[in-house]
Structure formats: structure tokens, C-alpha cells
Scaffold this motif. Structure first.
Motif, mmCIF file in Angstrom:
data_model
loop_
_atom_site.group_PDB
_atom_site.id
_atom_site.type_symbol
_atom_site.label_atom_id
_atom_site.label_comp_id
_atom_site.label_asym_id
_atom_site.label_seq_id
_atom_site.Cartn_x
_atom_site.Cartn_y
_atom_site.Cartn_z
ATOM 1 N N LEU A 1 1.258 -1.436 0.151
ATOM 2 C CA LEU A 1 -0.430 0.002 -0.119
ATOM 3 C C LEU A 1 0.439 1.235 0.021
ATOM 4 C CD1 LEU A 1 -2.592 1.221 0.108
ATOM 5 C CD2 LEU A 1 -2.945 0.857 2.475
ATOM 6 N N ASP A 2 1.976 0.890 0.740
ATOM 7 C CA ASP A 2 3.197 2.382 0.688
ATOM 8 C C ASP A 2 4.061 2.056 0.128
ATOM 9 O OD1 ASP A 2 4.243 4.520 1.643
ATOM 10 O OD2 ASP A 2 4.692 4.214 3.739
ATOM 11 N N PRO A 3 4.227 2.782 -1.065
ATOM 12 C CA PRO A 3 5.601 2.251 -1.876
ATOM 13 C C PRO A 3 7.011 3.533 -1.589
ATOM 14 C CG PRO A 3 4.010 3.400 -3.614
ATOM 15 C CD PRO A 3 3.474 3.413 -2.595
ATOM 16 N N THR A 4 6.981 4.017 -0.068
ATOM 17 C CA THR A 4 7.584 4.467 0.679
ATOM 18 C C THR A 4 8.598 3.561 1.656
ATOM 19 O OG1 THR A 4 6.815 5.268 2.369
ATOM 20 C CG2 THR A 4 6.815 6.949 0.554
ATOM 21 N N LEU A 5 7.369 2.473 1.754
ATOM 22 C CA LEU A 5 7.931 0.935 2.655
ATOM 23 C C LEU A 5 8.005 2.105 3.926
ATOM 24 C CD1 LEU A 5 8.995 -1.468 1.363
ATOM 25 C CD2 LEU A 5 8.530 -0.107 -0.353
ATOM 26 N N ARG A 6 7.241 2.994 4.060
ATOM 27 C CA ARG A 6 7.910 3.489 5.417
ATOM 28 C C ARG A 6 6.575 2.338 6.783
ATOM 29 N NH1 ARG A 6 6.597 8.725 2.872
ATOM 30 N NH2 ARG A 6 8.839 9.689 3.303
ATOM 31 N N LEU A 7 6.206 2.451 6.426
ATOM 32 C CA LEU A 7 4.599 1.199 7.262
ATOM 33 C C LEU A 7 5.640 -0.013 7.170
ATOM 34 C CD1 LEU A 7 1.392 1.291 5.101
ATOM 35 C CD2 LEU A 7 2.374 2.628 8.004
ATOM 36 N N ALA A 8 5.715 -0.725 6.124
ATOM 37 C CA ALA A 8 7.136 -1.851 6.884
ATOM 38 C C ALA A 8 8.753 -1.433 7.430
ATOM 39 C CB ALA A 8 7.642 -1.901 4.472
ATOM 40 N N ALA A 9 9.185 -0.446 7.106
ATOM 41 C CA ALA A 9 10.375 -0.139 8.011
ATOM 42 C C ALA A 9 9.421 -0.311 9.809
ATOM 43 C CB ALA A 9 10.861 0.904 7.705
ATOM 44 N N ALA A 10 8.390 0.746 9.902
ATOM 45 C CA ALA A 10 8.243 0.689 11.267
ATOM 46 C C ALA A 10 7.448 -1.098 11.261
ATOM 47 C CB ALA A 10 6.548 1.431 11.595
ATOM 48 N N ARG B 1 9.644 -6.874 14.536
ATOM 49 C CA ARG B 1 10.001 -8.673 14.095
ATOM 50 C C ARG B 1 9.955 -7.836 12.705
ATOM 51 N NH1 ARG B 1 5.960 -13.427 13.552
ATOM 52 N NH2 ARG B 1 7.345 -14.796 12.640
ATOM 53 N N ARG B 2 11.904 -8.770 12.147
ATOM 54 C CA ARG B 2 11.958 -8.810 11.159
ATOM 55 C C ARG B 2 11.907 -9.527 10.061
ATOM 56 N NH1 ARG B 2 17.723 -8.083 10.934
ATOM 57 N NH2 ARG B 2 18.406 -10.259 10.023
ATOM 58 N N ASP B 3 11.402 -9.142 8.809
ATOM 59 C CA ASP B 3 11.024 -10.263 7.941
ATOM 60 C C ASP B 3 11.851 -10.967 6.689
ATOM 61 O OD1 ASP B 3 10.715 -10.776 4.305
ATOM 62 O OD2 ASP B 3 8.429 -9.742 5.045
ATOM 63 N N PRO B 4 11.263 -12.256 7.241
ATOM 64 C CA PRO B 4 12.601 -13.027 7.360
ATOM 65 C C PRO B 4 12.993 -13.466 5.447
ATOM 66 C CG PRO B 4 10.065 -14.585 6.663
ATOM 67 C CD PRO B 4 10.712 -12.783 7.131
ATOM 68 N N MET B 5 12.270 -12.828 4.384
ATOM 69 C CA MET B 5 13.153 -12.399 3.029
ATOM 70 C C MET B 5 14.113 -10.980 2.497
ATOM 71 S SD MET B 5 9.620 -13.904 0.859
ATOM 72 C CE MET B 5 9.916 -15.826 0.444
ATOM 73 N N ILE B 6 13.408 -9.769 3.444
ATOM 74 C CA ILE B 6 14.338 -9.293 2.338
ATOM 75 C C ILE B 6 13.834 -7.814 3.522
ATOM 76 C CG2 ILE B 6 12.129 -7.768 1.436
ATOM 77 C CD1 ILE B 6 13.658 -7.129 -0.953
ATOM 78 N N SER B 7 14.676 -6.746 3.428
ATOM 79 C CA SER B 7 14.698 -5.733 4.417
ATOM 80 C C SER B 7 14.044 -4.595 3.723
ATOM 81 C CB SER B 7 16.317 -5.112 4.795
ATOM 82 O OG SER B 7 16.643 -4.430 3.920
ATOM 83 N N ALA B 8 13.435 -3.623 4.525
ATOM 84 C CA ALA B 8 12.273 -2.756 4.206
ATOM 85 C C ALA B 8 13.541 -1.534 3.161
ATOM 86 C CB ALA B 8 11.845 -1.862 5.289
ATOM 87 N N ALA B 9 15.172 -1.673 3.421
ATOM 88 C CA ALA B 9 15.319 -0.976 3.092
ATOM 89 C C ALA B 9 15.398 -0.950 1.431
ATOM 90 C CB ALA B 9 16.675 -0.245 4.033
ATOM 91 N N VAL C 1 9.889 10.937 -9.220
ATOM 92 C CA VAL C 1 7.526 11.354 -8.666
ATOM 93 C C VAL C 1 7.717 11.516 -7.264
ATOM 94 C CG1 VAL C 1 5.236 10.285 -8.977
ATOM 95 C CG2 VAL C 1 7.798 9.156 -10.645
ATOM 96 N N ASP C 2 7.114 12.545 -6.990
ATOM 97 C CA ASP C 2 6.710 12.432 -5.294
ATOM 98 C C ASP C 2 6.155 11.976 -4.760
ATOM 99 O OD1 ASP C 2 5.872 13.900 -3.529
ATOM 100 O OD2 ASP C 2 4.851 16.149 -4.208
ATOM 101 N N ALA C 3 5.942 11.315 -3.803
ATOM 102 C CA ALA C 3 5.631 10.565 -2.560
ATOM 103 C C ALA C 3 4.429 10.898 -2.550
ATOM 104 C CB ALA C 3 6.198 10.333 -1.454
ATOM 105 N N ALA C 4 4.034 11.505 -2.615
ATOM 106 C CA ALA C 4 2.506 11.857 -2.374
ATOM 107 C C ALA C 4 1.778 12.192 -3.739
ATOM 108 C CB ALA C 4 2.138 13.757 -1.785
ATOM 109 N N HIS C 5 2.117 11.681 -4.581
ATOM 110 C CA HIS C 5 1.464 11.751 -6.084
ATOM 111 C C HIS C 5 -0.307 11.118 -5.593
ATOM 112 C CE1 HIS C 5 0.021 10.397 -9.768
ATOM 113 N NE2 HIS C 5 1.177 11.816 -10.522
ATOM 114 N N PRO C 6 -0.733 11.247 -6.190
ATOM 115 C CA PRO C 6 -2.120 10.637 -5.413
ATOM 116 C C PRO C 6 -2.083 9.074 -6.357
ATOM 117 C CG PRO C 6 -2.601 11.852 -7.347
ATOM 118 C CD PRO C 6 -1.444 12.422 -7.010
ATOM 119 N N ARG C 7 -1.293 8.913 -7.152
ATOM 120 C CA ARG C 7 -1.727 7.103 -7.708
ATOM 121 C C ARG C 7 -0.192 6.096 -7.242
ATOM 122 N NH1 ARG C 7 -2.621 6.421 -13.748
ATOM 123 N NH2 ARG C 7 -3.300 4.283 -13.236
#
Length: 352
Positions: free
Chosen positions: A222-231, A236-244, A257-263
Motif C-alpha cells: 500500500l505504501d511505496p515509500t515502505l515506511r509502514l514496512a520499516a515500522a 519483527r524482521r521480515d525473513p525474506m528482505i529488509s524494508a530498506a 516522482v513525488d511520493a504524495a502523487h495520488p497514484r
């Protein structure tokens, strides 16, 4: 059909304790199996370190594509009796629709559902790595269990093609299906494909066009900035890949592209006429945070959303039936949801 797929919208506490009218958090039917737990541990010991050293560059993407394609061919094989037909069709404006029709075993090759119902599938993997071919095992099983033909869209991939190429291609595939006679479209996708599916639905609603009959989303981004995933990773660490690392991959598509772009920053809470939605996520993955936020936002919008968080499961575990026994059960539940929603909408049309 499972009873939760017939529930009326009610305020329900989601797995993170936030109440959202219209959203239903459904307990997963199975606890994490031993094989699922072993997969998570093995991924943490092997795959996560590997993804950390593969560069987010064209050469790194090339290598990632081959690793993922080989892995899914072995761990998510195509069922015997599946029919596949490639599509490469020109559409208005000079663009093209590419992908493949997938009909699982037992699904008629001529016309599919007599009511003109099809599934449009958008694959995931950071807008850069996968394809309709890599996901053929998953789309074939979804086809077989729903009884519907699936059109898997081969959208243009980053880094060669950046935003909004993938989103535009999924929209073009949808419009092409309508032009081919599809009367009801079920929209499905995983990971970045989930983001593309939600974007398409919002775009159709804004344009006053009919929205899909239902959505099925596996581990949606949902969040392409991965901020939700980083939080989530801080808990708990994802076993496959880091948020960064995942963010660097996604940025091959979104850079500049501006991260606030509506798409990109999808305003789901403001959605109108959003279709019934099933969201499945793994309890061990970082994108469970995105799944929970999506379910809450759809609840705020008054849409009906069923959220399933499967304990101990990794990202898009539904694509790994050879390793994870819960994969088959999850796809079966997704198919049950689709059939129930299609039957419900058919009854509503009869009454009206």
C-alpha cells in the motif's frame, strides 16, 4: 462457503486493535505448520542475506529475475492440464496489452464463464522482477478453484519503464478485457500488483466507470515509500528482505516522482463504491502492516473488506505450495470469496 464471506459489514477490531466499520478480521484457519516455520527460518538465514548484497541496479534486477523465476518454477509449479494462451494486442493510442490467458484444469477453453466473468491478475515483486510466466502456477490454481479464466497482465517493468508505466498497462488490460466482452471483472494481485489493483479501482471510481466485482489481494503493498514496512520491521524482521532493500527496488519504478502523487499515495479512506475485498497477508512479513492499513482504510470508506493474517507465513506464501501446505488452503479461501461475491452480486441483480 465459509461463513465470514457472507457477513454484513460490522465494526470489527482488526489484528492491530484498530476498529474499522465494514472491515472484518478473520482468524486464519490454520496455525503455522512446521514447514512454514522452517521456511521462514531458512529464508532469514539465506534469502535475506542474499537480497542484501544483490545491487538495486539493472544487473542486480537481471539476476533477481532469474533467481525468482527459477524458484517459482520449482516451488509453485503449473498444474497439469492448464491451458495458456499468450496475448500481444495493440490498443487505442498506440500502446499494447501483453499477458496471457490462463485456464486451470477443468476450466473451459472456449469463452470461460458464460456470464462474461474473468479474473484480471497483476503480479508483484517491486514493479521490476516478475511476470505473468513466473506467477502461472498461482494464476492457474486460482483459475481452477474459481472456475474462471484468468488474464495475467505482463506490464512493463522497471528500471527501463518507470511510473506510471505499470499502472497504465494494468488499466489498458482492464479496458481491453471490457472491449473483449468481459461483463464482470474480478481484480487480483500480489505485493506491488496489489498496489496496482487498488490504484486501478480508484481510477475507475474517479472516472465514474464500473469498478471490479471483487478484489483479492495477496500481501499487498500500500505504501511505496515502505515506511509502514520499516515500522513493522522494528518489531519483527521480515525473513525474506529488509524494508530498506525493498524500498531501493521500488524506487527503480518511482524515482523522481513525488511520493504524495495520488497514484502512489493511494487515498483509500476517501474511496467511493469500492468493491468487496479480501486481503491475505503473512504474519511473518513486513507488508502485514500495509495489509492492516488497507483494511482499516477500506473500513473508513464504508467498503467491505475481509482481512486474513496467516500466522508465521512469509510474503506471498500462496505462490509456494510445494513448501507451504497453507498455500493451497489460502488460495482455496480466496476462490471461495470470489465465488460467494459473484453469487451475491448475481442475486442482487435478479432482485433489482
Amino acid at each position: 462457503m465459509p461463513s465470514e464471506y457472507r457477513q454484513a459489514p460490522v465494526p470489527t477490531a482488526l489484528s492491530n486493535g484498530v476498529s474499522a466499520a465494514g472491515s472484518t478480521a478473520v482468524p486464519a484457519p490454520l496455525p503455522a505448520s512446521l514447514r512454514a516455520r522452517l521456511l521462514a527460518r531458512a529464508s532469514a538465514a539465506t534469502l535475506r542475506p542474499l537480497t542484501a548484497v544483490i545491487p538495486a541496479s539493472p544487473r542486480g534486477v537481471w539476476l533477481s529475475r532469474r533467481i525468482v523465476a527459477g524458484s517459482l518454477a520449482v516451488l509453485g509449479p503449473v498444474p497439469a492440464g492448464t491451458e495458456v494462451r499468450r496475448v500481444d494486442a495493440g490498443v487505442a493510442g498506440g500502446s499494447r496489452v501483453r499477458g496471457e490467458w490462463v485456464r486451470g484444469p477443468g476450466v473451459a477453453s472456449a469463452g470461460g464463464d458464460p456470464d462474461g466473468t474473468v479474473v484480471l491478475y497483476a503480479h508483484g515483486s517491486g514493479y521490476a522482477v516478475c511476470s505473468a510466466r513466473t506467477h502461472r502456477g498461482l494464476t492457474a490454481r486460482l483459475s481452477a478453484l474459481t472456475g474462471l479464466p484468468v488474464f495475467a497482465c505482463d506490464y512493463r517493468l522497471a528500471p527501463r519503464h518507470r511510473f506510471p508505466a505499470a499502472a497504465d498497462d494494468v488499466r489498458a488490460a482492464h479496458d481491453w478485457l471490457v472491449g473483449q466482452g468481459a461483463r464482470r471483472i474480478v481484480l487480483a494481485g500480489d505485493s506491488a500488483g496489489g498496489h496496482l489493483a487498488v490504484d486501478l479501482t480508484l481510477e475507475l471510481a474517479r472516472a465514474g466507470r464500473p469498478v471490479p466485482a471483487a478484489l483479492v489481494l495477496f500481501s499487498p503493498l500500500l505504501d511505496p515509500t515502505l515506511r509502514l514496512a520499516a515500522a513493522r520491521e522494528r518489531v519483527r524482521r521480515d525473513p525474506m528482505i529488509s524494508a530498506a532493500r525493498a524500498r531501493r527496488l521500488v524506487e527503480l519504478y518511482t524515482r523522481g516522482v513525488d511520493a504524495a502523487h495520488p497514484r502512489l499515495a493511494l487515498d483509500v479512506a476517501a474511496a467511493r463504491a469500492f468493491p468487496p475485498t479480501l486481503v491475505q497477508a503473512g504474519g511473518a512479513e513486513m507488508l502485514v502492516a500495509d495489509a492492516e492499513r488497507l483494511a482499516r482504510s477500506l473500513g473508513v470508506a464504508g467498503a467491505r473488506c475481509v482481512l486474513e493474517v496467516w500466522p508465521g507465513q512469509v510474503h506471498v506464501f500462496q505462490a509456494l505450495p510445494v513448501l507451504v501446505p497453507e498455500a493451497a488452503a489460502a488460495v482455496r479461501r480466496a476462490a471461495d470469496f470470489v465465488r460467494a461475491e459473484l453469487a451475491s452480486s448475481a442475486r442482487s441483480r435478479e432482485v433489482s
